[in-house]
Scaffold this motif. Structure first.
Motif, short mmCIF file in Angstrom:
data_model
loop_
_atom_site.label_atom_id
_atom_site.label_comp_id
_atom_site.label_asym_id
_atom_site.label_seq_id
_atom_site.Cartn_x
_atom_site.Cartn_y
_atom_site.Cartn_z
N PRO A 17 0.81 -1.22 0.00
CA PRO A 17 0.00 0.00 0.00
C PRO A 17 0.85 1.27 0.00
CG PRO A 17 0.08 -0.95 2.19
CD PRO A 17 0.79 -1.92 1.30
N CYS A 18 0.25 2.34 -0.47
CA CYS A 18 0.93 3.64 -0.39
C CYS A 18 1.32 3.87 1.06
CB CYS A 18 -0.01 4.74 -0.91
SG CYS A 18 0.71 6.39 -0.79
N SER A 19 0.33 3.73 1.96
CA SER A 19 0.59 3.97 3.38
C SER A 19 0.11 2.82 4.23
CB SER A 19 -0.19 5.20 3.86
OG SER A 19 0.04 6.29 3.02
N VAL A 80 10.30 0.65 3.92
CA VAL A 80 9.54 1.87 4.24
C VAL A 80 10.30 3.07 3.68
CG1 VAL A 80 8.52 0.95 6.37
CG2 VAL A 80 10.69 2.17 6.49
N GLU A 81 9.59 4.17 3.52
CA GLU A 81 10.27 5.38 3.07
C GLU A 81 10.94 6.06 4.26
OE1 GLU A 81 7.98 8.16 0.76
OE2 GLU A 81 9.49 9.73 0.97
N VAL A 82 12.18 6.47 4.05
CA VAL A 82 12.88 7.21 5.11
C VAL A 82 13.40 8.53 4.52
CG1 VAL A 82 13.57 5.31 6.63
CG2 VAL A 82 14.97 5.83 4.61
N PHE A 99 14.84 0.14 2.62
CA PHE A 99 14.31 1.50 2.64
C PHE A 99 14.16 2.05 1.23
CE2 PHE A 99 17.00 0.81 6.37
CZ PHE A 99 16.07 1.00 7.38
N TRP A 100 13.18 2.94 1.06
CA TRP A 100 13.20 3.72 -0.17
C TRP A 100 13.33 5.20 0.16
CZ3 TRP A 100 7.94 2.34 0.94
CH2 TRP A 100 6.98 3.36 0.80
N VAL A 101 13.98 5.89 -0.76
CA VAL A 101 14.17 7.34 -0.64
C VAL A 101 13.21 7.97 -1.63
CG1 VAL A 101 15.84 9.22 -0.86
CG2 VAL A 101 16.59 6.96 -0.07
N GLY A 102 12.32 8.80 -1.15
CA GLY A 102 11.27 9.36 -2.00
C GLY A 102 11.77 10.46 -2.91
N ALA A 103 10.88 10.85 -3.83
CA ALA A 103 11.24 11.83 -4.86
C ALA A 103 11.57 13.21 -4.29
CB ALA A 103 10.09 11.95 -5.85
N ARG A 104 10.97 13.51 -3.13
CA ARG A 104 11.25 14.83 -2.56
C ARG A 104 12.58 14.83 -1.81
NH1 ARG A 104 6.66 13.08 -2.94
NH2 ARG A 104 4.93 14.26 -3.83
N THR A 105 12.99 13.65 -1.34
CA THR A 105 14.23 13.56 -0.57
C THR A 105 15.44 13.32 -1.47
OG1 THR A 105 12.91 12.62 1.21
CG2 THR A 105 15.29 12.39 1.41
C1 PEP Z 1 5.33 6.62 -2.31
O1 PEP Z 1 5.96 5.73 -2.89
O2 PEP Z 1 4.30 6.43 -1.68
C2 PEP Z 1 5.82 8.01 -2.47
C3 PEP Z 1 5.49 8.98 -1.64
O3 PEP Z 1 6.57 8.13 -3.54
P1 PEP Z 1 7.23 9.41 -4.28
O4 PEP Z 1 8.36 9.83 -3.42
O5 PEP Z 1 7.63 8.78 -5.55
O6 PEP Z 1 6.15 10.46 -4.42
#
Ligand code: PEP
Ligand code: MN
Length: 359
Positions: A17-19, A80-82, A99-105
């Protein structure tokens, strides 16, 4: 180096899920994803970066024990996103090591450097999404920072870029940027996040297939047990059923056969090489002509940019290109590039003539 997944021609898949919204939601989602087949990792956002305040910002650390339970019950690693070292240490306390690094980070070198130091090496996978703007160097740089700190299980994830032209998608895929990244970074897996590119569930499948056609190694997909109730990105999440239906219908394609089996393509590629050489000869001749016009303008102190001429040229070229069956957006982009280079050349010659510094 090619990853084993590519050689076996099965996509590497991260889904979830997204969240993370509730223990029931994550457990149900994980169960359906694990029962339906095999995924490499389960994803769920715990801290959600929102463009503007007031939206759902994720459940935060309370969701981590739910995800730890997913790992224990379903034997699937969770990512999870960090965005900060604090996120990393909280996740590690719950045995979450991917971990994933999001587009804003990923567009912030300070944040990426701090994450690259905080995440222990050799324990899990790291996924680096493309920055919001199509700055290839920034994306490459973010991945290099992790590599510099000894991380090896690295994937780049194309989630699309903020669109500057009309598009049916939420984010512009700009496939060429991802393919350029692939050619720069050896041994880094390239994944596509069709959910954030599409922005709506019914477009996810086409984008996923397109990615596999372009030799992406796999997918990073949002799946929710009941998307209509999702607290974030409701329109783009797939039901587990839709996700498995998609997986069953995607085809990976084969890589190019050996030369002996591809005689027809080899000949066609020779034709392409000749045509490309003509294209380059034409561009070089165009630039020589542009330089002559530049000198003429410079002697008379006339500005390089002539708006009326540029608009007329674009009108003419897009019309002619349409007769040839070429797409308008492609021709516009191509000539923006060509015209931009022409202006740069004229600017350089003018500065050369007046002895000013070139930039
Ligand atoms: C996400 O994968 O839920 C997410 C926030 O991704 P992005 O950084 O690509 O917007
Ligand atoms: Mn999302």
């Amino acid at each position: 180096m090619q990853h084993a997944d590519t050689l076996l021609q099965t996509p590497y898949v991260v889904a979830g899920p997204c969240s993370a919204e509730s223990p029931e939601q994550v457990l149900r989602c994980a169960e359906e994803l694990v029962r339906g087949g095999s995924i490499q990792l389960f994803r769920a956002g715990v801290w959600k970066p929102r463009t503007r305040p007031g939206g759902f910002e994720g459940r935060g650390a309370v969701a981590l024990p739910w995800l730890a339970q997913v790992q224990r019950l379903y034997a699937v690693p969770v990512c999870v996103e960090v965005a900060t070292p604090e996120h990393v240490s909280l996740a590690l306390e719950h045995s979450i090591t991917s971990f994933w690094v999001g587009a804003r980070t990923s567009s912030d070198p300070f944040a990426v450097e701090a994450l690259a130091r905080a995440i222990p090496t050799g324990q899990g996978a790291i996924f680096v999404k493309n920055p919001i703007s199509p700055d290839l160097e920034l994306w490459v740089g973010a991945i290099e920072r992790f590599a510099c700190h000894g991380h090896t299980e690295l994937s780049a994830v194309l989630r699309g870029f903020y669109p500057t032209e009309p598009t049916p998608y939420r984010n512009a895929p700009l496939w060429d940027v991802a393919l350029a990244l692939r050619s720069r970074l050896d041994g880094v897996r390239l994944l596509c996040d069709p959910s954030h590119i599409a922005g709506q569930a019914d477009l996810v499948g086409d984008i996923a297939q397109r990615a596999l056609d372009l030799s992406f190694d796999g997918l990073f997909v949002e799946v929710h047990p009941d998307p209509s109730l999702a607290l974030s990105d409701a329109q783009q999440q797939l039901t587990p059923q839709a996700f498995w239906h998609l997986m069953a219908h995607l085809h990976m394609g084969r890589s190019m056969p050996l030369a002996a089996d591809a005689e027809e393509v080899i000949q066609l590629r020779e034709t392409i090489d000749r045509l490309d050489a003509r294209l380059l000869d034409t561009l070089a001749a165009r630039m020589e002509t542009v330089a002559k016009i530049g000198d003429w303008k410079s002697q008379r102190n006339i500005r390089s940019f002539d708006g009326a001429r540029w608009r007329a040229l674009l009108r003419h070229h897009t019309r002619y290109a349409a007769q040839l069956g070429l797409r308008e957006t492609f021709v516009r982009r191509l000539f923006s590039l060509v015209h931009g280079e022409s202006l740069r050349l004229q600017g350089d010659r003018r500065r050369g003539a007046t002895g000013a510094e070139a930039d």
